[in-house]
Design an enzyme around this catalytic site. Structure first.
Site, PDB file in Angstrom:
ATOM      1  N   LYS A 285      -2.141  -2.175   8.055  1.00 27.65           N
ATOM      2  CA  LYS A 285      -2.404  -3.604   8.144  1.00 27.65           C
ATOM      3  C   LYS A 285      -1.608  -4.349   7.090  1.00 27.65           C
ATOM      4  CE  LYS A 285      -4.757  -5.715  11.169  1.00 27.65           C
ATOM      5  NZ  LYS A 285      -4.006  -6.616  12.048  1.00 27.65           N
ATOM      6  N   ASP A 286      -1.239  -5.555   7.435  1.00 27.63           N
ATOM      7  CA  ASP A 286      -0.427  -6.378   6.558  1.00 27.63           C
ATOM      8  C   ASP A 286      -1.334  -7.210   5.662  1.00 27.63           C
ATOM      9  OD1 ASP A 286      -1.354  -7.133   8.937  1.00 27.63           O
ATOM     10  OD2 ASP A 286       0.469  -8.086   9.642  1.00 27.63           O
TER      11      ASP A 286
ATOM     12  N   TYR B 164       2.338   0.919  14.806  1.00 25.95           N
ATOM     13  CA  TYR B 164       1.343   0.789  13.763  1.00 25.95           C
ATOM     14  C   TYR B 164       1.822   1.401  12.460  1.00 25.95           C
ATOM     15  CZ  TYR B 164      -2.747   1.097  10.913  1.00 25.95           C
ATOM     16  OH  TYR B 164      -3.612   0.976   9.863  1.00 25.95           O
TER      17      TYR B 164
ATOM     18  N   ASP C 168       0.889  -1.161   0.000  1.00 23.78           N
ATOM     19  CA  ASP C 168       0.000   0.000   0.000  1.00 23.78           C
ATOM     20  C   ASP C 168       0.925   1.208   0.000  1.00 23.78           C
ATOM     21  OD1 ASP C 168      -1.488   2.210   0.767  1.00 23.78           O
ATOM     22  OD2 ASP C 168      -2.438   1.239   2.492  1.00 23.78           O
TER      23      ASP C 168
ATOM     24  N   ARG D  92      -8.994   0.644  11.686  1.00 21.33           N
ATOM     25  CA  ARG D  92      -7.783   0.872  12.461  1.00 21.33           C
ATOM     26  C   ARG D  92      -7.069  -0.431  12.831  1.00 21.33           C
ATOM     27  NH1 ARG D  92      -7.701   6.306  13.793  1.00 21.33           N
ATOM     28  NH2 ARG D  92      -9.637   7.298  13.230  1.00 21.33           N
TER      29      ARG D  92
HETATM   30  C1  F6R Z   1      -5.919   1.076   7.072  1.00 22.91           C
HETATM   31  C2  F6R Z   1      -7.085   0.918   7.908  1.00 22.91           C
HETATM   32  C3  F6R Z   1      -7.863   2.125   8.285  1.00 22.91           C
HETATM   33  C4  F6R Z   1      -7.088   3.127   9.128  1.00 22.91           C
HETATM   34  C5  F6R Z   1      -7.984   4.273   9.578  1.00 22.91           C
HETATM   35  C6  F6R Z   1      -7.239   5.333  10.373  1.00 22.91           C
HETATM   36  O1  F6R Z   1      -5.570  -0.088   6.411  1.00 22.91           O
HETATM   37  O2  F6R Z   1      -7.414  -0.163   8.259  1.00 22.91           O
HETATM   38  O3  F6R Z   1      -9.030   1.731   8.952  1.00 22.91           O
HETATM   39  O4  F6R Z   1      -6.508   2.491  10.216  1.00 22.91           O
HETATM   40  O5  F6R Z   1      -8.548   4.918   8.463  1.00 22.91           O
HETATM   41  O6  F6R Z   1      -6.171   5.778   9.641  1.00 22.91           O
HETATM   42  P1  F6R Z   1      -5.225   6.965  10.093  1.00 22.91           P
HETATM   43  O7  F6R Z   1      -4.702   6.652  11.444  1.00 22.91           O
HETATM   44  O8  F6R Z   1      -4.164   6.980   9.045  1.00 22.91           O
HETATM   45  O9  F6R Z   1      -6.066   8.214  10.098  1.00 22.91           O
HETATM   46 MG    MG Z   2      -3.821   1.895   3.696  1.00 18.03          MG
HETATM   47 MG    MG Z   3      -4.649  -2.136   2.635  1.00 14.95          MG
END
Ligand code: F6R
Ligand code: MG
Ligand code: MG
Length: 362
Positions: free
Chosen positions: A229-230, A226, A13, A263
């Protein structure tokens, strides 16, 4: 013996459009451009699922080839440049290292590769998932290669009746163990039933031929914090003594719960979708899986067939939406929200610190 073909799927990503939902068409264009200019590959297809770019590549350089990993790294770098220009979200997020150092493993991108002699006809499925973790493949891989209620071939195809060998990795301790199935399924299930900790990495026929492989990187463990996600990939060879394409797709008709929604900290149903519909939006999800079929012809990727576009998976999507509705009602409560050790975001240490003087002995 013919020359062996290597199928490498390397994913990352490197910027979301919009937020973490999809890959911008300009990134896709760039990835195609870079790969088309290179001589190392026999063929390639750039697939996407959610915000992940999946480079599906064939070549003759074997697994863990520095050349091929470098090529993938450079492709992701080029895409990152575009992502930065467009100010896409999280541009370059999965490229954890500053410079390429011989192998993309441990540098952020996910890798699934297998080398084999191409059979008279070589049907393969490449599964790509978003908003989940490598352990998401444990249940479907178990069903495909060890469960006769899913795969009737295990019962009635003499070429499959002996079963398969499963290589399971312990992601925390960096160890692996091989189980003979069906003989050892009860032992194996103790481990693979804990998919955040133990993952099926490879599956082999009893004679040792590779049948399936998956990505097992866990970005959050690698970076110690963090970093996204993998989102995993899995390759499965099909037919002629291996599970039929339909047996390989069948587990996805029953969406199972996986970790990785919103998240990286929530459980949700894994919804099978076409590439076009792999746009995780609701609560950044629900988690998606795309299944692409190819026939290999001297290493050429004839395809893809976008399997989950089939109306046969409409009910699975409906069920996944029902499950999503149901589980979302739990909001911040477990088991929708993951356990404390599994969440990729937490405020616990800060809140605990703030309240530490207010805790009294019972
Ligand atoms: C990313 C994911 C999303 C983010 C979320 C918060 O693969 O799963 O749910 O974790 O949108 O993202 P940030 O912390 O970048 O605002
Ligand atoms: Mg992403
Ligand atoms: Mg992704």
């Amino acid at each position: 013996m013919g020359e062996k073909i290597t199928l490498s799927v390397i994913k990352a990503d490197v910027g979301g459009f919009v937020g973490h939902s999809t890959v911008h068409p300009e990134l896709l264009k760039k990835a195609n451009q870079v790969l088309a200019e290179r001589k190392e590959l026999i063929d390639f297809f750039v697939g996407t699922v959610g915000d992940d770019i999946n480079l599906i590549m064939t070549h003759k350089k074997g697994v863990d080839s520095e050349e091929i990993h470098k090529l993938a790294w450079e492709t992701f770098l080029a895409c990152t440049e575009v992502a930065k220009q467009l100010k896409l979200y999280g541009a370059g997020q999965d490229l954890l290292a500053d410079a390429f150092s011989g192998n993309v493993k441990g540098m952020g991108p996910g890798v699934a590769e297998m080398e084999f002699e191409e059979r008279k006809s070589e049907p393969i499925c490449v599964f790509m998932a978003d908003k989940t973790e490598p352990g998401a493949w444990n249940l479907p891989l178990y069903k495909i290669f060890a469960d006769p209620f899913n795969t009737i071939g295990l019962v009635i195809d003499p070429k499959m009746h002996a079963g398969f060998k499963f290589e399971v990795q312990d992601l925390m301790e960096n160890k692996k163990v091989v189980f003979d199935c069906p003989e050892e399924i009860y032992d194996m299930l103790v481990f693979i039933g804990a998919p955040s900790h133990y993952c099926i990495k490879n599956i082999y026929t009893k004679s040792g031929e590779i049948a399936a492989t998956s990505t097992t990187q866990r970005l959050n463990l690698m970076a110690g914090r963090y970093v996204g996600k993998d989102d995993p990939v899995c390759i499965v060879r099909c037919q002629s003594g291996l599970p039929a394409v339909g047996e390989v797709l069948e587990p996805f008709a029953q969406p199972h719960l996986v970790a990785g929604w919103m998240r990286g900290s929530h459980m949700g149903p894994l919804m099978p979708v076409s590439m076009k519909n792999a746009v995780p939006s609701r609560f950044d999800g629900p988690p998606r899986v795309v299944g692409l079929g190819f026939q290999l012809a001297e290493g050429k990727l004839v395809g893809p067939q976008d399997f989950f576009a089939d109306v046969g998976f409409d009910k699975a999507r409906e069920l996944a939406n029902d499950v999503a509705n149901y589980i979302r009602r739990m909001g911040p409560f477990e088991p929708h929200r993951l356990g404390l050790n599994e969440m990729e975001y937490t405020t616990m240490p800060d809140v605990m610190q703030k309240l530490k003087d207010r805790f009294q002995d019972l």
